[in-house]
Motif scaffolding. Structure first.
Motif, short mmCIF file in Angstrom:
data_model
loop_
_atom_site.label_atom_id
_atom_site.label_comp_id
_atom_site.label_asym_id
_atom_site.label_seq_id
_atom_site.Cartn_x
_atom_site.Cartn_y
_atom_site.Cartn_z
N LYS A 2 34.25 34.58 38.13
CA LYS A 2 33.84 35.86 37.52
C LYS A 2 34.91 36.48 36.63
CE LYS A 2 29.88 36.09 39.81
NZ LYS A 2 28.64 35.85 39.15
N GLU A 3 35.90 35.68 36.24
CA GLU A 3 36.95 36.24 35.38
C GLU A 3 36.40 36.53 33.98
OE1 GLU A 3 40.63 33.94 35.60
OE2 GLU A 3 40.15 33.45 37.66
N ALA A 61 34.62 39.70 34.15
CA ALA A 61 35.59 40.81 34.19
C ALA A 61 36.10 41.13 32.79
CB ALA A 61 36.74 40.46 35.12
N GLY A 99 37.90 39.58 40.22
CA GLY A 99 37.80 39.20 38.80
C GLY A 99 39.12 39.27 38.07
N LEU A 100 40.23 39.25 38.83
CA LEU A 100 41.55 39.24 38.17
C LEU A 100 41.75 37.91 37.46
CD1 LEU A 100 43.65 40.82 41.05
CD2 LEU A 100 43.04 41.95 38.91
N ILE A 101 42.42 37.94 36.31
CA ILE A 101 42.62 36.71 35.55
C ILE A 101 43.73 35.91 36.24
CG2 ILE A 101 43.06 35.74 33.25
CD1 ILE A 101 40.56 37.66 33.48
N ASN A 117 45.49 33.20 35.65
CA ASN A 117 46.70 32.64 35.05
C ASN A 117 47.63 33.73 34.48
OD1 ASN A 117 45.30 33.31 32.82
ND2 ASN A 117 45.34 31.29 31.87
N LEU A 118 47.34 34.98 34.84
CA LEU A 118 48.21 36.08 34.41
C LEU A 118 48.87 36.70 35.63
CD1 LEU A 118 45.94 38.02 31.87
CD2 LEU A 118 47.61 36.25 31.37
N GLU A 137 50.35 41.72 33.85
CA GLU A 137 49.61 41.33 32.63
C GLU A 137 48.12 41.64 32.78
OE1 GLU A 137 52.41 37.58 31.16
OE2 GLU A 137 50.88 37.25 32.69
N LEU A 144 46.17 44.25 30.23
CA LEU A 144 45.10 43.75 29.34
C LEU A 144 44.14 44.86 28.87
CD1 LEU A 144 44.10 41.12 28.04
CD2 LEU A 144 42.78 40.69 30.10
N PRO A 145 43.52 45.63 29.80
CA PRO A 145 42.61 46.68 29.30
C PRO A 145 43.34 47.77 28.50
CG PRO A 145 42.85 46.82 31.69
CD PRO A 145 43.52 45.56 31.26
N ASN A 191 45.99 47.25 26.55
CA ASN A 191 46.21 46.69 25.21
C ASN A 191 44.92 46.62 24.41
OD1 ASN A 191 48.94 46.37 25.39
ND2 ASN A 191 48.84 44.26 26.11
N ARG A 192 43.81 46.45 25.10
CA ARG A 192 42.52 46.37 24.41
C ARG A 192 42.07 47.75 23.91
NH1 ARG A 192 38.70 47.24 22.14
NH2 ARG A 192 36.60 46.37 22.23
N HIS A 193 42.20 48.76 24.78
CA HIS A 193 41.62 50.06 24.42
C HIS A 193 42.64 51.09 23.96
CE1 HIS A 193 37.57 49.05 25.67
NE2 HIS A 193 38.08 48.45 26.72
N LYS A 196 45.73 50.44 22.07
CA LYS A 196 46.75 49.68 21.33
C LYS A 196 47.89 50.58 20.89
CE LYS A 196 43.47 46.49 19.25
NZ LYS A 196 42.68 46.21 18.09
N ARG A 242 42.83 48.24 38.24
CA ARG A 242 42.57 47.87 36.84
C ARG A 242 41.42 48.72 36.26
NH1 ARG A 242 40.80 41.80 35.69
NH2 ARG A 242 38.97 42.55 36.80
#
Lengths: 249, 221
Positions: A114-115, A118, B89-91, B93-94, B98, B102-103, B105-107, B109, B152
């Motif tokens: 579910k990444e 997300a 739902g955490l990424i 490989n980060l 990080e 992520l959110p 940096n997305r919203h 900047k 997050r």
């Protein structure tokens, strides 16, 4: 995960990476990571294979050519194999087997855990964040790897050729460069760039078309490798034909 | 933020899960979606957070159909709605830092880097995650990962929080703390949509309840 076909997906990715700078704040790290994984961490493997192939070409070819009094053709053969035909194909094949499968597996697992959902929920486009930087990174990495391959393949050839005939390094490289045509380099770059584009697009597409089961990931990987290999063959054959048509060689 | 579900119908592999479902939750109120396992709570969560578009019907946010928002308004919608997944739902490989960056940096900047780090550190301390910030998220336990997922979602100061199976992975002590936090968020005007069967969630937070029935869904207010 993706409800549309490969062609619309590819068009979407390409349009996205043309405007890569817009998403630089989130995508640049992914691009750097992809170049490091594909273009730098594969260095050892590519160097080893390049030197062995360069050496093998000389070991197999030089005695035969020398026997018919055409020892000088070895430079032409080195260029056609290492720079123009076999070299790009081997590098693309290594990248498909190593990085293409890694991309499919990683994206497939991200769908299952579910990444990807997300990312969508955070307003981060998976195409901009995950696919476009990988595509760009793959193209850059293949150009890098091909440069290593050419350098090491020719150097491997030079080392072995000394076993048959002692040639000063400057003479060897001067003769090689005089046989090298700029169009050889263009064809080599086109082959690796287009292959990088298609390997990454196919690998990403198959990774993102995993639905929900972890068992789909290896199945998608098999499809991605098969289609990636077909696309590499088609690209290389087409560009070789183009080379023959244009240069008449 | 008012969120309304209007005549939602949705099928999965020819099986009707929602048939003309209607629900509404106003600003500062909490809708708890409950029902037996397999009745479609997670599907409702996915539709509410616009990860899946329903076959028919509309999800209206402050009276506007999410489907018809322009790019700018849709981006604002994503910024204003915090979504928390059951499996975090955490990424993977980060690092945790990080993931939290992520959110932002997305919203945001343009936000100063030190301000971004300040927000991340404050929330990480609140959930006792500060030592895990430089580590990859696979180092977190499932409870910590849930808390990190919540952190997050809260990082962007959302106007609505949608959470699938809250408290499912969190221990009792943290569960109490999170319940209090959700009560506090609600009092501050944050809209909550929680997909949960847990008694304490329903008793403490529910202003409206949507009971999903297997095979056919209906709503009870």
């Amino acid at each position: 995960m993706i409800a549309y076909g490969f062609l619309p997906f590819s068009a979407y990715v390409i349009s996205d990476f043309i405007f890569f700078h817009r998403n630089r704040s989130i995508s640049f790290d992914v691009l750097v990571r992809q170049v490091r994984f594909t273009g730098v961490e594969a260095l050892g493997l590519v160097v080893l294979i390049a030197m062995l192939i360069g050496a093998l070409i000389i070991v197999q070819g030089y005695p035969l050519l020398a026997a018919i009094g055409q020892g000088n053709w070895i430079y032409d053969i080195l260029i056609s194999t290492i720079v123009r035909d076999l070299g790009p194909f081997i590098v693309c094949f290594i990248v498909l087997a190593r990085s293409g499968t890694a991309i499919t597996t990683e994206l497939g697992n991200m769908v299952v855990s579910k990444e990807i959902d997300a990312l969508i929920a955070m307003g981060v486009s998976p195409i901009s964040y995950l696919v476009a930087p990988r595509v760009l990174g793959m193209i850059v990495s293949l150009v890098l790897l091909m440069s290593y391959f050419v350098a090491c393949g020719i150097f491997g050839g030079y080392l072995v050729s000394n076993a048959f005939q002692s040639i000063p390094v400057s003479t060897f490289f001067a003769k090689l460069v005089s046989e090298l045509h700029w169009f050889d380099i263009v064809i080599m770059l086109l082959k690796v760039a287009f292959s990088g584009l298609f390997i990454s697009l196919i690998a990403s597409y198959h990774g993102l078309t995993v639905n929900r089961a972890i068992t789909e990931v290896p199945q998608r990987n098999i499809k991605a490798v098969g289609r990636g290999l077909i696309s590499i063959c088609l690209i290389h054959v087409s560009l070789t034909l183009l080379y023959v048509i244009i240069t008449g060689r | 933020m008012q969120i309304e579900f209007k005549n939602i119908s949705h099928s999965v592999k020819n099986k009707t899960i929602f048939n003309d479902l209607n629900a509404r939750v106003s600003s500062g109120r909490c809708l708890v979606v409950s029902g037996r396992s397999g009745c479609g709570k997670t599907l409702f969560f996915s539709i509410a957070s616009d990860i899946i578009r329903p076959d028919s019907g509309q999800v209206l946010v402050d009276g506007r159909d999410v489907n018809t928002l322009n790019a700018k308004d849709y981006s604002d919608f994503r910024r204003d709605v915090g979504v928390v997944f059951q499996l975090s739902g955490l990424i993977s490989n980060l690092t945790l830092e990080e993931n939290l960056m992520l959110p932002l940096n997305r919203h945001y900047k343009e936000l100063d880097k030190s301000e971004k780090y300040h927000r991340i550190n404050t929330l990480a301390e609140e959930f006792a995650l500060q030592h895990y910030l430089p580590q990859r998220t696979e180092m977190l336990s499932s409870g910590q990962a849930s808390l990190a997922g919540l952190a997050r979602a809260l990082l962007l100061k959302p106007r609505a929080v949608i959470w699938d199976a809250p408290m499912a992975e969190i221990d009792e002590q943290w569960g109490e703390y999170v319940l209090k936090l959700l009560v506090q968020l609600k009092a501050q005007g944050t809209t909550l949509i929680l997909c949960s069967n847990r008694k304490e969630v329903i008793e403490t937070l529910a202003d409206e309840q949507l009971e999903l029935n297997e095979l056919f869904c209906f709503s009870e207010f």
